[in-house]
Design a protein around this motif. Structure first.
Motif, PDB file in Angstrom:
ATOM      1  N   ILE A   7     -16.431 -25.175  -8.993  1.00  0.00           N
ATOM      2  CA  ILE A   7     -16.034 -25.283  -7.898  1.00  0.00           C
ATOM      3  C   ILE A   7     -14.377 -25.955  -7.755  1.00  0.00           C
ATOM      4  O   ILE A   7     -14.018 -27.483  -8.614  1.00  0.00           O
ATOM      5  N   TYR A  25     -19.526 -33.538  -2.274  1.00  0.00           N
ATOM      6  CA  TYR A  25     -19.918 -33.093  -3.367  1.00  0.00           C
ATOM      7  C   TYR A  25     -21.090 -33.361  -4.261  1.00  0.00           C
ATOM      8  O   TYR A  25     -22.060 -33.193  -5.295  1.00  0.00           O
ATOM      9  N   ASN A  26     -20.942 -35.253  -4.558  1.00  0.00           N
ATOM     10  CA  ASN A  26     -22.236 -36.087  -5.196  1.00  0.00           C
ATOM     11  C   ASN A  26     -23.529 -36.103  -3.852  1.00  0.00           C
ATOM     12  O   ASN A  26     -24.064 -36.506  -4.855  1.00  0.00           O
ATOM     13  N   GLN A  28     -24.687 -32.720  -2.277  1.00  0.00           N
ATOM     14  CA  GLN A  28     -25.313 -31.198  -1.988  1.00  0.00           C
ATOM     15  C   GLN A  28     -26.483 -31.506  -2.891  1.00  0.00           C
ATOM     16  O   GLN A  28     -26.832 -32.129  -3.922  1.00  0.00           O
ATOM     17  N   ARG A  31     -26.803 -28.279  -7.156  1.00  0.00           N
ATOM     18  CA  ARG A  31     -26.469 -29.123  -7.517  1.00  0.00           C
ATOM     19  C   ARG A  31     -25.374 -29.191  -9.448  1.00  0.00           C
ATOM     20  O   ARG A  31     -25.802 -29.428  -9.973  1.00  0.00           O
ATOM     21  N   ILE A  35     -17.173 -29.650 -11.382  1.00  0.00           N
ATOM     22  CA  ILE A  35     -15.625 -29.569 -10.289  1.00  0.00           C
ATOM     23  C   ILE A  35     -15.008 -29.348 -11.169  1.00  0.00           C
ATOM     24  O   ILE A  35     -14.632 -29.943 -11.998  1.00  0.00           O
ATOM     25  N   TYR A  59     -22.024 -34.775 -11.426  1.00  0.00           N
ATOM     26  CA  TYR A  59     -21.661 -33.309 -11.488  1.00  0.00           C
ATOM     27  C   TYR A  59     -19.855 -33.852 -12.465  1.00  0.00           C
ATOM     28  O   TYR A  59     -19.970 -35.048 -13.042  1.00  0.00           O
ATOM     29  N   PRO A  98     -17.524 -31.624   2.135  1.00  0.00           N
ATOM     30  CA  PRO A  98     -18.472 -30.092   2.191  1.00  0.00           C
ATOM     31  C   PRO A  98     -19.573 -30.950   2.972  1.00  0.00           C
ATOM     32  O   PRO A  98     -20.470 -32.153   2.291  1.00  0.00           O
ATOM     33  N   VAL A 103     -23.049 -26.167  -0.781  1.00  0.00           N
ATOM     34  CA  VAL A 103     -22.602 -24.671  -1.873  1.00  0.00           C
ATOM     35  C   VAL A 103     -23.605 -23.891  -2.020  1.00  0.00           C
ATOM     36  O   VAL A 103     -23.387 -23.657  -2.653  1.00  0.00           O
ATOM     37  N   CYS A 232     -17.450 -27.599   6.447  1.00  0.00           N
ATOM     38  CA  CYS A 232     -17.282 -28.755   5.658  1.00  0.00           C
ATOM     39  C   CYS A 232     -16.397 -28.670   6.450  1.00  0.00           C
ATOM     40  O   CYS A 232     -15.504 -28.292   7.720  1.00  0.00           O
TER      41      CYS A 232
END
Length: 272
Positions: A7, A25-26, A28, A31, A35, A59, A98, A103, A232
């Protein structure tokens, strides 16, 4: 857990917004991603933030940076593309939080020979400012009732946040918006992006993402529309880098790409 998605998040001196995005993103549901931050010359505050968050999120973060030389997003995106370690690249911006399934939706719809086009839901500045880590973790910033409580007006666009299942699929199908490559929400195969030599680095603000997509079309890649599925929220900000000369220059480059059915740019990842 095998990482299969990279990403790319573009940023420039906006650590307050970038922190909210990385928190998103943490959360999602999918997984298996890394990033790659494409940093167009940010200062120490952004470096410190990334170092701090790297110890908190699940991530891996790659921070790809070059010195500040004005708006050179195309250049840093190309460097980030090269740095991606997986076969599939999702691109968004450091001002787009997001939703938890963001994702997952891109991974669900990805397919050889296609790229995926999504959209965003624009938030006003007052709401952008007040969103907290807790609001992101609990999904409040995607909840229309919560947003309306803080001043969001009723609009058909609110369907981007509320639609799911058949309704989302139907709206993806009937929307008049073209399934273009959108820098804030698009994904595709790294091999296809490399095959057209990435972004045209002559292009600064205004349409460089669309031009990439137009060369992908010329290369034979088709697109899928998922603007009502991959959601998003876009945090508000000033655009001091926006100028008409840049926009006009980019429109001319895009015109040549379309008329000459160009696939390759001589001003991309590989330079002549």
């Amino acid at each position: 857990m095998k990482i299969d998605t990279s990403i790319v998040i573009s940023t420039y001196n906006s650590p307050e917004w970038l922190e909210k995005v990385l928190i998103g993103y943490n959360n999602q549901t999918y997984r298996q991603f890394e990033i790659v931050i494409a940093d167009d010359g940010s200062g120490k505050e952004t470096f410190d933030l990334i170092e701090e968050l790297s110890n908190k999120v699940f991530y891996k973060i790659q921070h790809i940076w070059h010195e500040d030389n004005g708006f050179q997003k195309s250049q840093i995106l190309n460097k980030a593309i090269v740095a991606c370690t997986t076969d599939y690249i999702l691109m968004s911006d450091g001002d787009c939080i997001p939703r938890q399934d963001f994702v997952e939706q891109h991974v669900k719809y990805r397919e050889e020979g296609f790229f995926i086009s999504g959209g965003y839901f624009m938030l006003p500045m007052n709401i952008s400012k007040l969103i907290t880590e807790e609001d992101i973790n609990e999904g409040k910033c995607f909840d229309v009732a919560w947003l309306k409580h803080h001043g969001l007006k009723s609009s058909f666009k609110n369907n981007k946040l509320t639609a799911s299942g058949f309704k989302a699929a139907f709206l993806n199908y009937v929307t008049p918006t073209n399934a273009s490559w959108n820098g804030h929400n698009a994904s595709g195969w790294k091999k296809d992006i490399i095959a057209i030599n990435g972004f045209d680095e002559r292009m600064q603000y205004g349409g460089q993402d669309r031009e990439l997509g137009e060369r992908l079309f010329n290369y034979g890649v088709k697109s899928k529309q998922i603007r009502y599925s991959a959601v998003c929220v876009h945090l508000d900000h000033k655009r001091g880098y926006k100028n008409q000369d840049s926009i006009d220059k980019n429109l001319q480059i895009r015109k040549e790409t379309k008329e000459e059915k160009k696939v390759w740019t001589d001003f991309g990842i590989i330079k002549k």
